[in-house]
Motif scaffolding. Structure first.
Motif, PDB file in Angstrom:
ATOM      1  N   LEU A  20       3.613 -47.551   3.781  1.00  0.00           N
ATOM      2  CA  LEU A  20       2.950 -46.223   3.825  1.00  0.00           C
ATOM      3  C   LEU A  20       3.967 -45.130   3.765  1.00  0.00           C
ATOM      4  O   LEU A  20       3.982 -44.032   2.925  1.00  0.00           O
ATOM      5  CB  LEU A  20       1.965 -46.120   4.791  1.00  0.00           C
ATOM      6  N   THR A  45       7.119 -40.062  -3.067  1.00  0.00           N
ATOM      7  CA  THR A  45       6.405 -39.229  -3.991  1.00  0.00           C
ATOM      8  C   THR A  45       6.689 -37.665  -3.515  1.00  0.00           C
ATOM      9  O   THR A  45       6.684 -37.042  -4.291  1.00  0.00           O
ATOM     10  CB  THR A  45       4.926 -39.447  -3.748  1.00  0.00           C
ATOM     11  N   GLU A  82       0.614 -42.266  -9.148  1.00  0.00           N
ATOM     12  CA  GLU A  82      -0.679 -42.299  -8.602  1.00  0.00           C
ATOM     13  C   GLU A  82      -1.018 -43.162  -7.468  1.00  0.00           C
ATOM     14  O   GLU A  82      -1.507 -42.826  -6.755  1.00  0.00           O
ATOM     15  CB  GLU A  82      -1.727 -42.113  -9.522  1.00  0.00           C
ATOM     16  N   THR A  83      -0.648 -44.251  -7.834  1.00  0.00           N
ATOM     17  CA  THR A  83      -0.796 -45.409  -6.795  1.00  0.00           C
ATOM     18  C   THR A  83      -0.005 -45.169  -5.441  1.00  0.00           C
ATOM     19  O   THR A  83      -0.616 -45.278  -4.418  1.00  0.00           O
ATOM     20  CB  THR A  83      -0.449 -46.882  -7.605  1.00  0.00           C
ATOM     21  N   THR A 118       0.941 -42.038  -4.547  1.00  0.00           N
ATOM     22  CA  THR A 118       0.279 -41.208  -3.994  1.00  0.00           C
ATOM     23  C   THR A 118      -1.013 -41.446  -3.189  1.00  0.00           C
ATOM     24  O   THR A 118      -1.151 -40.945  -1.841  1.00  0.00           O
ATOM     25  CB  THR A 118      -0.277 -40.009  -5.074  1.00  0.00           C
ATOM     26  N   ILE A 119      -1.782 -42.333  -3.711  1.00  0.00           N
ATOM     27  CA  ILE A 119      -2.981 -42.699  -2.623  1.00  0.00           C
ATOM     28  C   ILE A 119      -2.371 -43.553  -1.499  1.00  0.00           C
ATOM     29  O   ILE A 119      -2.806 -43.303  -0.350  1.00  0.00           O
ATOM     30  CB  ILE A 119      -3.876 -43.682  -3.519  1.00  0.00           C
ATOM     31  N   LEU A 120      -1.639 -44.237  -1.596  1.00  0.00           N
ATOM     32  CA  LEU A 120      -0.924 -45.227  -0.479  1.00  0.00           C
ATOM     33  C   LEU A 120      -0.330 -44.153   0.491  1.00  0.00           C
ATOM     34  O   LEU A 120      -0.404 -44.345   1.591  1.00  0.00           O
ATOM     35  CB  LEU A 120       0.040 -46.076  -1.052  1.00  0.00           C
ATOM     36  N   ARG A 125      -1.273 -41.266   1.354  1.00  0.00           N
ATOM     37  CA  ARG A 125      -2.216 -40.663   2.229  1.00  0.00           C
ATOM     38  C   ARG A 125      -2.666 -41.002   3.465  1.00  0.00           C
ATOM     39  O   ARG A 125      -3.080 -40.403   4.443  1.00  0.00           O
ATOM     40  CB  ARG A 125      -3.593 -40.318   1.377  1.00  0.00           C
ATOM     41  N   ALA A 126      -2.356 -42.507   3.593  1.00  0.00           N
ATOM     42  CA  ALA A 126      -2.437 -43.209   4.836  1.00  0.00           C
ATOM     43  C   ALA A 126      -1.379 -43.074   5.800  1.00  0.00           C
ATOM     44  O   ALA A 126      -1.772 -43.497   6.950  1.00  0.00           O
ATOM     45  CB  ALA A 126      -3.116 -44.435   4.531  1.00  0.00           C
TER      46      ALA A 126
END
Length: 312
Positions: A43, A50, A198-199, A201-203, A205-206
């Protein structure tokens, strides 16, 4: 004042929530170690990569800011090494103070600049991570090799502290690798690939909420009650001495504005839990380190808001 309340205090409320969750047993005790490992290996590296890949460093005095941060860490380290060489005090205890006087809690260090200043603050903090992580690891391991209690059979000694072992630890560190990847994507002009970016970036966020909960879960108030002079010294040096040194070197090197603010905040953080792991592996008074980490985090909940208020 409103920005302080809405940005800095929630960071410490999340830390407190992590402590309460673990204390109350709302999640299984075995949850926290793999959660911290997930954060450290995936994470947080996703967040660093990013952030650095998208950052605009064109107007940032990157070299001067990095130099100021490293010089502050070097000065603090030299002071403590000189103290040990002159006084011949308890070597492992001095390494505990040294580690917890220079190693930042990266999780908090990324959360507060992002909460206060958004993406520009996060980009500066990520760049600082890129230079601080290898620096403090080299200094800490060198100090433990020289002053730690390297008794026969001590776990990790002989591998973690050897030259090849140190190089391997640095080049395989996921935070360092993520910083290098992000900088390479940025400086090459490639940026983040569409799908992979994008993958990540989503990861990413956590990363910060999970990391802050894990920091709180690791607090041990019972151990902190056994604190002594070593703990007081480490708290004062890390939360007051190092940020003052950082501010001085920033001004000396011509670093002002947001870079100076983020650099000072970053070097005013409580120490990282990795200090405890390294102390346990290399004979560096791990119980003292655990005490220092808890007290520093508690005191930082007061000093960091005051520092931010002053910098505003």
């Amino acid at each position: 004042m409103q920005a302080l309340a809405t940005a800095v205090l929630p960071v410490f409320l999340l830390i407190l929530l992590g402590y309460v969750i673990r204390r109350r047993g709302w999640l299984p005790a075995g949850f926290w170690e793999p959660a911290e490992r997930l954060t450290y290996l995936f994470l947080l590296p996703a967040l660093l990569a990013t952030t650095l890949a998208r950052a605009d460093f064109s107007a940032l005095p990157a070299a001067a800011m990095a130099g100021a941060v490293i010089l502050a860490i070097a000065a603090m380290s030299a002071l403590l090494v000189a103290f040990q060489l002159v006084t011949r005090k308890n070597g492992p205890a001095v390494t505990a103070v040294l580690q917890t006087s220079i190693r930042p809690n990266t999780y908090i260090g990324l959360s507060i600049p992002f909460a206060l200043y958004g993406e520009p603050g996060l980009a500066i903090a990520a760049l600082i991570v890129a230079v601080v992580v290898p620096t403090v690891n080299v200094v800490s391991i060198a100090a433990l090799l020289r002053f730690g209690d390297r008794a026969p059979g001590t776990a990790g000694v002989g591998t973690a502290g050897s030259g090849p072992g140190l190089v391997k630890a640095l080049v395989s560190n996921p935070l360092i690798l993520a910083c290098l990847l992000g900088l390479a994507l940025n400086l090459s002009g490639l940026g983040l690939p569409p799908v992979a970016g994008e993958t990540l970036t989503i990861l990413a966020r956590a990363a910060l909420p999970m990391a802050l909960l894990a920091v709180g879960a690791g607090l041990d108030f019972g151990a902190a009650r056994t604190s002594g002079g070593w703990v007081v010294s480490a708290v004062a040096l890390k939360l007051a001495g190092l940020p003052l040194l950082t501010a001085g070197f920033c001004l000396l090197l011509g670093v002002h504005g947001l870079p100076l603010t983020v650099a000072v905040i970053f070097n005013a953080l409580p120490a990282a839990t990795s200090s405890y792991i390294l102390a346990r592996l290399m004979g560096g008074a791990p119980s003292l380190v655990a005490n220092i980490l808890t007290v520093q985090t508690l005191v930082a909940a007061l000093t960091l808001p005051l520092l931010v208020l002053f910098l505003f």
